[in-house]
Design a protein around this motif. Structure first.
Motif, PDB file in Angstrom:
ATOM      1  N   ARG A   1       1.007  -1.046   0.091  1.00 42.11           N
ATOM      2  CA  ARG A   1      -0.080   0.132  -0.449  1.00 42.11           C
ATOM      3  C   ARG A   1       0.937   1.462  -0.312  1.00 42.11           C
ATOM      4  N   THR A   2       1.965   1.159   0.877  1.00 43.83           N
ATOM      5  CA  THR A   2       3.052   2.455   0.700  1.00 43.83           C
ATOM      6  C   THR A   2       3.817   2.400  -0.515  1.00 43.83           C
ATOM      7  N   LEU A   3       4.093   1.688  -1.343  1.00 46.18           N
ATOM      8  CA  LEU A   3       4.622   1.838  -2.577  1.00 46.18           C
ATOM      9  C   LEU A   3       3.562   1.904  -3.384  1.00 46.18           C
ATOM     10  N   LEU A   4       2.361   1.661  -3.117  1.00 43.15           N
ATOM     11  CA  LEU A   4       1.151   2.269  -4.357  1.00 43.15           C
ATOM     12  C   LEU A   4       0.722   3.394  -4.382  1.00 43.15           C
ATOM     13  N   TYR A   5       0.968   4.098  -2.729  1.00 46.29           N
ATOM     14  CA  TYR A   5       1.098   5.636  -2.886  1.00 46.29           C
ATOM     15  C   TYR A   5       1.623   6.261  -2.786  1.00 46.29           C
ATOM     16  N   LYS A   6       2.699   6.091  -2.690  1.00 44.55           N
ATOM     17  CA  LYS A   6       3.919   6.478  -3.562  1.00 44.55           C
ATOM     18  C   LYS A   6       3.752   6.692  -5.055  1.00 44.55           C
ATOM     19  N   GLU A   7       4.526   5.625  -5.673  1.00 41.62           N
ATOM     20  CA  GLU A   7       4.022   5.653  -7.166  1.00 41.62           C
ATOM     21  C   GLU A   7       2.235   6.498  -8.129  1.00 41.62           C
ATOM     22  N   VAL A   8       1.783   6.336  -6.816  1.00 39.38           N
ATOM     23  CA  VAL A   8       0.253   8.172  -7.297  1.00 39.38           C
ATOM     24  C   VAL A   8       0.739   8.998  -6.733  1.00 39.38           C
ATOM     25  N   LEU A   9       1.144   9.209  -5.723  1.00 45.30           N
ATOM     26  CA  LEU A   9       1.603  10.458  -5.003  1.00 45.30           C
ATOM     27  C   LEU A   9       2.883  11.013  -5.994  1.00 45.30           C
ATOM     28  N   ARG A  10       3.442  10.093  -6.670  1.00 45.19           N
ATOM     29  CA  ARG A  10       4.988  11.139  -7.540  1.00 45.19           C
ATOM     30  C   ARG A  10       3.827  11.154  -8.607  1.00 45.19           C
ATOM     31  N   PHE A  11       3.034  10.729  -9.609  1.00 48.63           N
ATOM     32  CA  PHE A  11       2.406  11.614 -10.475  1.00 48.63           C
ATOM     33  C   PHE A  11       1.738  12.251 -10.434  1.00 48.63           C
ATOM     34  N   TRP A  12       0.799  12.771 -10.005  1.00 54.10           N
ATOM     35  CA  TRP A  12      -0.296  13.538  -8.736  1.00 54.10           C
ATOM     36  C   TRP A  12       0.127  14.569  -8.269  1.00 54.10           C
ATOM     37  N   LYS A  13       1.721  14.812  -7.917  1.00 56.17           N
ATOM     38  CA  LYS A  13       1.929  15.693  -7.240  1.00 56.17           C
ATOM     39  C   LYS A  13       2.805  17.049  -8.768  1.00 56.17           C
ATOM     40  N   VAL A  14       2.702  16.523  -9.496  1.00 50.15           N
ATOM     41  CA  VAL A  14       2.801  17.079 -10.686  1.00 50.15           C
ATOM     42  C   VAL A  14       2.321  16.898 -11.945  1.00 50.15           C
ATOM     43  N   SER A  15       0.968  16.444 -11.311  1.00 48.86           N
ATOM     44  CA  SER A  15      -0.197  16.552 -12.503  1.00 48.86           C
ATOM     45  C   SER A  15       0.298  17.599 -13.633  1.00 48.86           C
ATOM     46  N   PHE A  16       0.272  19.006 -13.515  1.00 47.10           N
ATOM     47  CA  PHE A  16       0.370  19.797 -13.901  1.00 47.10           C
ATOM     48  C   PHE A  16       1.218  19.183 -16.225  1.00 47.10           C
TER      49      PHE A  16
END
Length: 256
Positions: free
Chosen positions: A10-25
């Protein structure tokens, strides 16, 4: 141990989703803009000159192809760029240290990549709606090909990220494999407009089946049977998943 591994997944999945979402622009908005530019240029040039399947306007035909192309390219980009960056910066060790199995490692990267692909695809579809009146004949087919296609390209991205040792190698993988297969998959045309020999060549391109099956979900028409497309895409996904899991199980280019 099971709960620890589940938490790690769950942590790795959260990290990977957050990784692209934080720079979604950059990771979501920019690909949507690129797809819309394709739509505006090609529709302006060809709208009055081309119809497909007898009655479908070219712009309407083009939109599902652009949606799927954007979904596939961004699914690949997410997993491949994440792994190569982690390898080059050295922080891949922090991903490998937790008690994660190779299956959980694979699942986290693929699910996050498919999520990015779906976000981009939905963005392209929504922004395209003011330009076309797009029918939706079979939502189930649309979802099936979107998820399977995204998973297939995400798996290919994991393979590319593991194999590449530097950004130049990853760029070559994308420019000489992913881009040609995508552009020659029928995104911008129906293969029935091609000479017979090129139609046959198109049938060995798995990207063609992803695009054609996805488009069938909108129009209820396609160049080949959607069941054939589903079979080819499913088998391709399973084969790539098996190969990726085998590489991860061996620790190929990840563990010293």
């Amino acid at each position: 141990m099971h709960e620890a591994r589940l938490l790690g997944f769950r942590t790795l999945l959260y990290k990977e989703v957050l990784r692209f979402w934080k720079v979604s622009f950059q990771t979501v908005a920019a690909p949507v803009l690129n797809a819309i530019l394709y739509l505006l240029i090609f529709s302006h040039v060809l709208e009055r000159h081309v119809t497909v399947y007898g009655e479908i306007a070219y712009t309407t035909f083009l939109v599902p192809g652009l949606v799927m192309m954007s979904l596939l390219q961004n699914s690949f980009a997410n997993s491949s760029s994440s792994l190569i960056q982690s390898k080059i910066t050295g922080n891949i060790i922090f991903v490998l240290l937790p008690p994660l199995s190779h299956r959980e490692f694979y699942a986290a990267y693929v699910i996050a990549s498919v999520a990015r692909g779906l976000f981009v695809g939905c963005g392209v579809l929504l922004v395209s709606l003011p330009f076309v009146s797009l029918p939706i004949t079979s939502p189930g087919w649309i979802l099936a090909f979107a998820v399977l296609g995204g998973g297939l390209l995400a798996s290919l991205g994991v393979i590319a990220g593991i194999w590449a040792d530097k950004f130049d190698q990853l760029a070559a993988f994308q420019n000489f494999l992913i881009m040609p297969l995508t552009m020659l998959s029928g995104v911008f045309y129906s293969i029935h407009t091609l000479p017979q020999v090129w139609q046959e060549i198109s049938h060995i391109n798995p990207f063609f089946f992803m695009i054609d099956g996805f488009r069938y979900g909108f129009f209820g028409q396609s160049d080949v049977s959607p069941w054939l497309s589903l079979t080819v895409v499913s088998v391709s996904f399973v084969l790539l998943a098996v190969l990726t899991l085998a590489m991860l199980a061996r620790g190929y280019k990840l563990r010293a």
